[in-house]
Motif scaffolding. Structure first.
Motif, PDB file in Angstrom:
ATOM      1  N   VAL A  78      51.043  96.412  69.113  1.00  0.00           N
ATOM      2  CA  VAL A  78      51.911  97.215  68.259  1.00  0.00           C
ATOM      3  C   VAL A  78      52.839  96.273  67.498  1.00  0.00           C
ATOM      4  CG1 VAL A  78      53.663  99.028  68.211  1.00  0.00           C
ATOM      5  CG2 VAL A  78      51.850  99.090  69.939  1.00  0.00           C
ATOM      6  N   VAL A  79      52.937  96.469  66.181  1.00  0.00           N
ATOM      7  CA  VAL A  79      53.861  95.699  65.353  1.00  0.00           C
ATOM      8  C   VAL A  79      55.054  96.597  65.048  1.00  0.00           C
ATOM      9  CG1 VAL A  79      54.188  94.500  63.160  1.00  0.00           C
ATOM     10  CG2 VAL A  79      51.977  94.364  64.336  1.00  0.00           C
ATOM     11  N   HIS A  80      56.241  96.092  65.299  1.00  0.00           N
ATOM     12  CA  HIS A  80      57.457  96.845  64.989  1.00  0.00           C
ATOM     13  C   HIS A  80      58.514  95.889  64.478  1.00  0.00           C
ATOM     14  CE1 HIS A  80      59.290  95.640  68.882  1.00  0.00           C
ATOM     15  NE2 HIS A  80      58.056  95.729  69.325  1.00  0.00           N
ATOM     16  N   LYS A  81      59.576  96.448  63.914  1.00  0.00           N
ATOM     17  CA  LYS A  81      60.626  95.591  63.357  1.00  0.00           C
ATOM     18  C   LYS A  81      61.410  94.903  64.472  1.00  0.00           C
ATOM     19  CE  LYS A  81      64.166  99.123  63.035  1.00  0.00           C
ATOM     20  NZ  LYS A  81      65.153  99.764  62.230  1.00  0.00           N
ATOM     21  N   ASN A  82      61.887  93.732  64.160  1.00  0.00           N
ATOM     22  CA  ASN A  82      62.722  92.968  65.076  1.00  0.00           C
ATOM     23  C   ASN A  82      64.115  93.605  65.065  1.00  0.00           C
ATOM     24  OD1 ASN A  82      64.323  91.065  66.364  1.00  0.00           O
ATOM     25  ND2 ASN A  82      63.265  89.314  65.476  1.00  0.00           N
ATOM     26  N   ASP A  83      64.574  94.078  66.206  1.00  0.00           N
ATOM     27  CA  ASP A  83      65.887  94.725  66.313  1.00  0.00           C
ATOM     28  C   ASP A  83      67.032  93.803  65.910  1.00  0.00           C
ATOM     29  OD1 ASP A  83      64.760  97.123  67.153  1.00  0.00           O
ATOM     30  OD2 ASP A  83      64.988  96.633  69.281  1.00  0.00           O
ATOM     31  N   SER A  84      66.803  92.492  65.940  1.00  0.00           N
ATOM     32  CA  SER A  84      67.846  91.543  65.565  1.00  0.00           C
ATOM     33  C   SER A  84      68.222  91.668  64.091  1.00  0.00           C
ATOM     34  CB  SER A  84      67.405  90.108  65.855  1.00  0.00           C
ATOM     35  OG  SER A  84      67.343  89.887  67.249  1.00  0.00           O
ATOM     36  N   VAL A  85      67.286  92.134  63.253  1.00  0.00           N
ATOM     37  CA  VAL A  85      67.586  92.295  61.828  1.00  0.00           C
ATOM     38  C   VAL A  85      68.683  93.343  61.650  1.00  0.00           C
ATOM     39  CG1 VAL A  85      66.668  92.965  59.571  1.00  0.00           C
ATOM     40  CG2 VAL A  85      65.281  91.554  61.112  1.00  0.00           C
ATOM     41  N   ASP A  86      68.508  94.521  62.238  1.00  0.00           N
ATOM     42  CA  ASP A  86      69.523  95.574  62.131  1.00  0.00           C
ATOM     43  C   ASP A  86      70.829  95.159  62.795  1.00  0.00           C
ATOM     44  OD1 ASP A  86      67.997  97.365  60.666  1.00  0.00           O
ATOM     45  OD2 ASP A  86      67.253  98.408  62.437  1.00  0.00           O
ATOM     46  N   MET A  87      70.723  94.521  63.959  1.00  0.00           N
ATOM     47  CA  MET A  87      71.926  94.105  64.672  1.00  0.00           C
ATOM     48  C   MET A  87      72.713  93.090  63.845  1.00  0.00           C
ATOM     49  SD  MET A  87      72.481  92.394  68.441  1.00  0.00           S
ATOM     50  CE  MET A  87      71.551  93.657  69.256  1.00  0.00           C
ATOM     51  N   MET A  88      72.017  92.187  63.172  1.00  0.00           N
ATOM     52  CA  MET A  88      72.688  91.182  62.362  1.00  0.00           C
ATOM     53  C   MET A  88      73.413  91.843  61.185  1.00  0.00           C
ATOM     54  SD  MET A  88      71.055  87.753  60.817  1.00  0.00           S
ATOM     55  CE  MET A  88      71.826  86.807  59.549  1.00  0.00           C
ATOM     56  N   LEU A  89      72.761  92.798  60.537  1.00  0.00           N
ATOM     57  CA  LEU A  89      73.397  93.502  59.418  1.00  0.00           C
ATOM     58  C   LEU A  89      74.639  94.266  59.871  1.00  0.00           C
ATOM     59  CD1 LEU A  89      70.217  94.841  57.601  1.00  0.00           C
ATOM     60  CD2 LEU A  89      71.726  92.999  56.844  1.00  0.00           C
ATOM     61  N   LYS A  90      74.535  94.952  60.991  1.00  0.00           N
ATOM     62  CA  LYS A  90      75.669  95.713  61.513  1.00  0.00           C
ATOM     63  C   LYS A  90      76.812  94.788  61.944  1.00  0.00           C
ATOM     64  CE  LYS A  90      72.888  99.633  62.967  1.00  0.00           C
ATOM     65  NZ  LYS A  90      72.279 100.344  64.092  1.00  0.00           N
ATOM     66  N   THR A  91      76.459  93.664  62.543  1.00  0.00           N
ATOM     67  CA  THR A  91      77.472  92.703  62.976  1.00  0.00           C
ATOM     68  C   THR A  91      78.195  92.119  61.769  1.00  0.00           C
ATOM     69  OG1 THR A  91      76.188  92.191  64.960  1.00  0.00           O
ATOM     70  CG2 THR A  91      77.879  90.594  64.314  1.00  0.00           C
ATOM     71  N   ASN A  92      77.434  91.754  60.723  1.00  0.00           N
ATOM     72  CA  ASN A  92      78.063  91.230  59.501  1.00  0.00           C
ATOM     73  C   ASN A  92      79.033  92.248  58.907  1.00  0.00           C
ATOM     74  OD1 ASN A  92      77.135  88.590  59.145  1.00  0.00           O
ATOM     75  ND2 ASN A  92      75.216  89.277  58.271  1.00  0.00           N
ATOM     76  N   ALA A  93      78.644  93.515  58.886  1.00  0.00           N
ATOM     77  CA  ALA A  93      79.513  94.559  58.341  1.00  0.00           C
ATOM     78  C   ALA A  93      80.812  94.654  59.150  1.00  0.00           C
ATOM     79  CB  ALA A  93      78.787  95.898  58.327  1.00  0.00           C
ATOM     80  N   GLN A  94      80.709  94.588  60.472  1.00  0.00           N
ATOM     81  CA  GLN A  94      81.899  94.648  61.321  1.00  0.00           C
ATOM     82  C   GLN A  94      82.777  93.418  61.132  1.00  0.00           C
ATOM     83  OE1 GLN A  94      81.843  98.094  61.980  1.00  0.00           O
ATOM     84  NE2 GLN A  94      83.212  97.196  63.471  1.00  0.00           N
ATOM     85  N   MET A  95      82.143  92.263  60.939  1.00  0.00           N
ATOM     86  CA  MET A  95      82.905  91.041  60.721  1.00  0.00           C
ATOM     87  C   MET A  95      83.733  91.159  59.441  1.00  0.00           C
ATOM     88  SD  MET A  95      80.041  88.240  61.872  1.00  0.00           S
ATOM     89  CE  MET A  95      81.023  86.758  61.670  1.00  0.00           C
ATOM     90  N   LEU A  96      83.128  91.705  58.391  1.00  0.00           N
ATOM     91  CA  LEU A  96      83.846  91.880  57.128  1.00  0.00           C
ATOM     92  C   LEU A  96      85.011  92.861  57.286  1.00  0.00           C
ATOM     93  CD1 LEU A  96      80.839  91.967  54.646  1.00  0.00           C
ATOM     94  CD2 LEU A  96      82.570  90.161  54.865  1.00  0.00           C
ATOM     95  N   LYS A  97      84.792  93.929  58.035  1.00  0.00           N
ATOM     96  CA  LYS A  97      85.863  94.900  58.278  1.00  0.00           C
ATOM     97  C   LYS A  97      87.011  94.267  59.054  1.00  0.00           C
ATOM     98  CE  LYS A  97      82.937  99.003  58.241  1.00  0.00           C
ATOM     99  NZ  LYS A  97      82.356 100.088  59.045  1.00  0.00           N
ATOM    100  N   LEU A  98      86.676  93.429  60.022  1.00  0.00           N
ATOM    101  CA  LEU A  98      87.714  92.775  60.815  1.00  0.00           C
ATOM    102  C   LEU A  98      88.515  91.798  59.958  1.00  0.00           C
ATOM    103  CD1 LEU A  98      89.059  92.548  63.536  1.00  0.00           C
ATOM    104  CD2 LEU A  98      87.296  90.961  64.239  1.00  0.00           C
ATOM    105  N   LEU A  99      87.836  91.047  59.104  1.00  0.00           N
ATOM    106  CA  LEU A  99      88.557  90.143  58.204  1.00  0.00           C
ATOM    107  C   LEU A  99      89.504  90.926  57.312  1.00  0.00           C
ATOM    108  CD1 LEU A  99      85.833  87.588  57.062  1.00  0.00           C
ATOM    109  CD2 LEU A  99      87.692  87.222  58.704  1.00  0.00           C
ATOM    110  N   ASP A 100      89.042  92.063  56.821  1.00  0.00           N
ATOM    111  CA  ASP A 100      89.885  92.904  55.971  1.00  0.00           C
ATOM    112  C   ASP A 100      91.101  93.393  56.757  1.00  0.00           C
ATOM    113  OD1 ASP A 100      90.361  94.211  53.434  1.00  0.00           O
ATOM    114  OD2 ASP A 100      89.831  96.088  54.456  1.00  0.00           O
ATOM    115  N   ALA A 101      90.879  93.823  57.996  1.00  0.00           N
ATOM    116  CA  ALA A 101      91.979  94.302  58.834  1.00  0.00           C
ATOM    117  C   ALA A 101      92.990  93.190  59.115  1.00  0.00           C
ATOM    118  CB  ALA A 101      91.446  94.857  60.151  1.00  0.00           C
ATOM    119  N   LEU A 102      92.507  91.965  59.213  1.00  0.00           N
ATOM    120  CA  LEU A 102      93.394  90.822  59.446  1.00  0.00           C
ATOM    121  C   LEU A 102      94.088  90.376  58.161  1.00  0.00           C
ATOM    122  CD1 LEU A 102      91.153  88.664  61.809  1.00  0.00           C
ATOM    123  CD2 LEU A 102      93.302  89.792  62.417  1.00  0.00           C
TER     124      LEU A 102
END
Length: 117
Positions: A78-102
């Motif tokens: 079975v071929v499926h997407k690597n969950d790390s791709v979504d996790m990386m995108l979500k993590t980057n978004a949270q990092m940007l929000k945290l920088l903004d909050a700081l």
């Protein structure tokens, strides 16, 4: 990934020059803006944990690609997407929000005259 291998990777990332430079820059910017109380310093620690997560995801994507194969319940490949791709995108978004909050913005780059030649 084995737990010991993961711990080694985390330690390696935390010892990297990039990790140290980013953390130092964030703390310096907080100090310059007068926001260097323990609450904000703790938020920098949270940011750095997200940085480690992002780096681990990036390494996983480099090693396994954006699609991964596994063996299904009936023995089929079975071929499926690597969950790390979504996790990386979500993590980057949270990092940007945290920088903004700081209230942290990218440092202005000051170029030497020699670099311009």
């Amino acid at each position: 990934m084995a737990q010991a291998e993961s711990s080694k990777e985390v330690a390696q990332i935390m010892r990297s020059g990039a990790y140290r430079k980013i953390k130092k820059s964030l703390l310096e910017q907080l100090a310059r803006s007068g926001n260097d109380d323990p609450h904000f310093s703790d938020m920098v620690e949270d940011y750095m944990k997200m940085y480690v997560t992002k780096e681990l995801c990036s390494r996983d994507i480099e090693q396994r690609g954006v699609n991964v194969t596994s063996i299904g319940s009936k023995g089929q490949t079975v071929v499926h997407k690597n969950d790390s791709v979504d996790m990386m995108l979500k993590t980057n978004a949270q990092m940007l929000k945290l920088l903004d909050a700081l209230g942290v913005k990218p440092d202005a780059v000051v170029e030497d005259d020699e670099e311009l030649l």
